[in-house]
Motif scaffolding. Sequence first.
Motif, PDB file in Angstrom:
ATOM      1  N   GLN A 217      -9.802  44.798  17.883  1.00 55.49           N
ATOM      2  CA  GLN A 217      -8.686  45.718  17.613  1.00 55.49           C
ATOM      3  C   GLN A 217      -7.748  45.730  18.831  1.00 55.49           C
ATOM      4  N   TRP A 244       0.589  41.670  16.826  1.00 51.92           N
ATOM      5  CA  TRP A 244      -0.218  42.844  17.136  1.00 51.92           C
ATOM      6  C   TRP A 244       0.663  44.089  17.220  1.00 51.92           C
ATOM      7  N   PRO A 245       0.079  45.203  16.850  1.00 51.86           N
ATOM      8  CA  PRO A 245       0.832  46.454  17.019  1.00 51.86           C
ATOM      9  C   PRO A 245       1.252  46.611  18.488  1.00 51.86           C
ATOM     10  N   ASN A 262       6.162  45.183  13.816  1.00 53.65           N
ATOM     11  CA  ASN A 262       4.935  45.592  14.503  1.00 53.65           C
ATOM     12  C   ASN A 262       5.201  46.368  15.792  1.00 53.65           C
ATOM     13  N   PHE A 279      -5.835  54.879  16.143  1.00 56.02           N
ATOM     14  CA  PHE A 279      -5.781  53.431  16.346  1.00 56.02           C
ATOM     15  C   PHE A 279      -5.970  53.084  17.827  1.00 56.02           C
ATOM     16  N   TYR A 349      -3.940  40.963  12.014  1.00 51.05           N
ATOM     17  CA  TYR A 349      -4.064  42.190  11.214  1.00 51.05           C
ATOM     18  C   TYR A 349      -3.512  41.952   9.826  1.00 51.05           C
ATOM     19  N   SER A 350      -3.996  42.731   8.877  1.00 54.00           N
ATOM     20  CA  SER A 350      -3.366  42.718   7.563  1.00 54.00           C
ATOM     21  C   SER A 350      -1.952  43.273   7.744  1.00 54.00           C
ATOM     22  N   THR A 351      -1.052  42.910   6.879  1.00 55.13           N
ATOM     23  CA  THR A 351       0.363  43.247   7.113  1.00 55.13           C
ATOM     24  C   THR A 351       0.588  44.746   7.204  1.00 55.13           C
ATOM     25  N   ASP A 352      -0.132  45.523   6.404  1.00 57.64           N
ATOM     26  CA  ASP A 352       0.147  46.959   6.471  1.00 57.64           C
ATOM     27  C   ASP A 352      -0.985  47.721   7.144  1.00 57.64           C
ATOM     28  N   LEU A 353      -0.723  48.083   8.363  1.00 60.19           N
ATOM     29  CA  LEU A 353      -1.696  48.877   9.114  1.00 60.19           C
ATOM     30  C   LEU A 353      -1.481  50.372   8.896  1.00 60.19           C
ATOM     31  N   SER A 354      -0.385  50.691   8.222  1.00 61.84           N
ATOM     32  CA  SER A 354      -0.016  52.105   7.992  1.00 61.84           C
ATOM     33  C   SER A 354       0.165  52.887   9.283  1.00 61.84           C
ATOM     34  N   LEU A 355       0.561  52.231  10.318  1.00 63.38           N
ATOM     35  CA  LEU A 355       0.881  52.968  11.552  1.00 63.38           C
ATOM     36  C   LEU A 355       2.332  53.428  11.472  1.00 63.38           C
TER      37      LEU A 355
END
Lengths: 577, 577
Positions: A217, A244-245, A262, A279, A349-355
């Motif tokens: 992560q 990465w975020p 991102n 996160f 990461y998957s495209t939607d992390l919902s951050l």
Amino acid sequence: MESQTSSETVKLAEYLFTRLKQLGVEAIHGVPGDYNLHLLDFVEPAGLLWVGNANELNAGYAADGYARIKGVGALITTYGVGELSAVNSIACAYTERAALVHIVGTPPRASQESRLNIHHTLGDGDYRHFAQMSSHVVAAQTNLVDPVTCAEQIDAILKQCIVHSRPVYIEVPMDMVAVPVLADRLRSEVSVIEPPRSPNHDAALTKVLERIYAAKQPLILVDGEARALGLIDGIHQLINSTKWPTFTTGFGKSLVDESLPNVHGVYNGGYADPAIKTFMDGADLIVCFGPHFSSTNSYQWSAIPKTDITICFTWSGIKVGNETFRDVLAKSALSQLLQQLDSSKFKTYSTDLSLPRSQILPFKDAPSGSKVAQAKFWRLLANFLRPGDVVLGETGTAAYGVREMLLPKHTHLFTSVTWLSIGYMLPAAQGAALAQRQLVASSQYHSLSSARTILVIGDGSFQMTVQELATIIRHKLDVVVFLINNDGYTIERCIHGLNQGYNDISRWKYLQAPSFFGAPKDAYTAEVRTYGDLEQVLGDKAMADGKGLRMVEVFMDRNDAPAGPLFDMIRKQESLQ
Amino acid sequence: MESQTSSETVKLAEYLFTRLKQLGVEAIHGVPGDYNLHLLDFVEPAGLLWVGNANELNAGYAADGYARIKGVGALITTYGVGELSAVNSIACAYTERAALVHIVGTPPRASQESRLNIHHTLGDGDYRHFAQMSSHVVAAQTNLVDPVTCAEQIDAILKQCIVHSRPVYIEVPMDMVAVPVLADRLRSEVSVIEPPRSPNHDAALTKVLERIYAAKQPLILVDGEARALGLIDGIHQLINSTKWPTFTTGFGKSLVDESLPNVHGVYNGGYADPAIKTFMDGADLIVCFGPHFSSTNSYQWSAIPKTDITICFTWSGIKVGNETFRDVLAKSALSQLLQQLDSSKFKTYSTDLSLPRSQILPFKDAPSGSKVAQAKFWRLLANFLRPGDVVLGETGTAAYGVREMLLPKHTHLFTSVTWLSIGYMLPAAQGAALAQRQLVASSQYHSLSSARTILVIGDGSFQMTVQELATIIRHKLDVVVFLINNDGYTIERCIHGLNQGYNDISRWKYLQAPSFFGAPKDAYTAEVRTYGDLEQVLGDKAMADGKGLRMVEVFMDRNDAPAGPLFDMIRKQESLQ
């Protein structure tokens, strides 16, 4: 001593200004004073603009603002009185890494050597006091008293300025200004030759890659010193390749392109959105660039990543967990990392992390008849921004407010995070606007043909350095000022003394400022009290696309602050009443 | 350690402010900042006025102006950003001997001891930088970190301030503000006990009397440090008993009563009236008080008396010719001299020595339609002065101009003579006007029931620190500002760069200042271009007897200067064109 055979010479001042020009300096800020007048004779002939500020503190702030946009800034003051007035601005540049060349015109060598009791001294015959005072807040100092060595001294100190991105201090005695110095060094620019790789380099890179490949992560955290470290392009490559975020600190905001999906805005530690906090807390790797972990920038240390899961690219080397690989240059390490990085080996990461990400607030969500409040103002103001704008949020509520704003690509944000000297931003806006204009004029500004400088400042801060509005006007700089009139030092009320008289200030007729300071009669001014007023003003073409100084006075409650530390503090102060 | 049995305590801040009040301080200048807010809580409860300036440099200048009128001034700033902004004003007070107590609110001791990376530091964990920077420009420093010793520290440092009439620097960590300290010392005031007489005392006095009795052509020269040395009353006794011709330096002007027939104004060395020059050159004794022989004050050393014929009352002792009687206190030596002086033994002059004196110029000698010029302006302006006025002539043409003015009794003149930091006088006017008002209110101001503060300032200087007009307005101080609009830095044009752009400044609408800074709508403003305008304005009751801020813009040629060094320099610059 071997004597040089080359005979081509230039005057010392010509040498110095040529060097500055080679570094991209096209304007010098400062104030004339009798010990620097001869030096000033050479500024414009060297093709540099002389700005001529109203006072030296302002000049220093302005040169700092210029440096943060254009890379290097320069300031000329006079011995004693001038340089001491500027010293707070030098400390600001030192703390927050602006490459500022401070040139001080000093008395003739004969006066100094004979300890003459002349004006602008303390009268004790000691001419070294002021250089010693400045020594605390500069990366290096040099005193140009010898024609034989002064060209090399200049080159060496300018390298210090660039490498450390910090102020340097150069003394030019009046009688040295026009001495001939050998010109041959000018044929090549001052360049910083990268030293041979540290033996730690490969070991560091191996450790960094191991951590990156092992991470389940990971995320990226960009702090403000990444700019001065020269990491911005490399960081964007990393963000684009890893996806990465990515978060920034307040100081790092605007260094990465917030339009990238991102990039999630400022990580504000204890004040973060719960999803982001979760996160962050679950991360097993934080790749951090240019850390600057002062109390304010790190939200009282709550936003500092845990050491054991963090890789830091810093001035002193690469830190991997608790291990420091000293003298590994951050920029070359990042560059090599990007070359070696194997995209099949790191976490995707998957495209939607919902951050959550920073959002602009549409005006339909702000009742037009309601009074403007800090909770909505900043995200509404974000509607006004365009690519390439320079945005300055002065210390106070604005410093926190601007961190909420979603910034278009190529925006440059100023928010003070450690030195926090109120009064900085108005002169900094002058310097930044000038740098921006010069970059646009030479087609070096993100392929943009125009851009604006937008200052958001509280009334208390505005009063500190107000006279630099006149410099903005005189040089016809395109600056929009949003003055937050909340009747005093709200940031201090948040901290202590909510209703104490010492947090009050004089009440000015702020919108008379453009006229008083000599703006054309038709200079745009407006008063904003409601969201409806704000929408109208932001949509006014004369404001948004006008030239020169435009000024908007925005009234807000005196005990209001953006969500975050100030808001919590002021509620606590209110509960104590 | 012996433990005290007394149990009465006060909080540290109360102790400090009580001490200041005992010294005659009734107002504290400064700017709030987070590390000083807790300290500010105690200012008004201690019966002191909190002024609240627009920025710290201005606050320091204002506190200096206050100190020069009232004896001691005080300034509160915040750690780092605040104190560094003020440091130029501290250097000014140091150089020109103003007793200024600079109190800095610093971070809590725990933060300092743990080298915490907090805001307003350089981020390097070193909290001592700023005190070290200030150490160059103060008489003494103290850091109140220990409740056991801090009361004594305060008393000791205040003595240093008074004895040397120079700034001192006191650090108060936030968490020390409210610690209890023993109150018993407060029962007696901080007093400076005169040490036992130096063995040199009698020898010095014998030599002084010998010289005085032997002199055939003696005179008295009063310089500016005589004020801080506490010699003014004694000097007047000497002037009255000897009737010797008396001159001052620029710095000494207004310290002696110019209405006395044997007081002849400023001795300006190489620029002196021939009759005065001849008399000076023929003197065989010059009794000089408080010498301060910097270049500007001594007209480039041309006004310094010859050592072999001079007796000097100085900080380090009494100098008779080349002999120094060290550690003989000037004040007690003068007092004893006055006691012992035998009026039958010293030279008496015939009543008419035909030495010229400063003169007021009647308006009939200035054609009413002619443009105002420096040659006549100052002696015309002298018509406006009244006993007890404070007159401030800012560095530039005004500094020389005010020296031509015949001053009524009890006038206090400010003219910078060594530090010469332009921008000083406007905030100093705020501080001086406040001190003057407080002295009048407590019937300690020459038995006068009202008085005015009159600032004469050039446009370039005005721009430096203009925001302090708002403080003058907010505190309803009675200040008249004569703004000389001569389109830039004329003093710099005199020195170098007559027509260079760097000596230009922004053009403001100066008379809009009162309105912009919040003055009442009916605040007096006027424009003066001719002698007729000047006469009318000076005779206007609303101007002369009005309250609050009044402002007059006086237009003059940019290449004009009062007779003397500036005039000669500008003619030389013109000849070089």
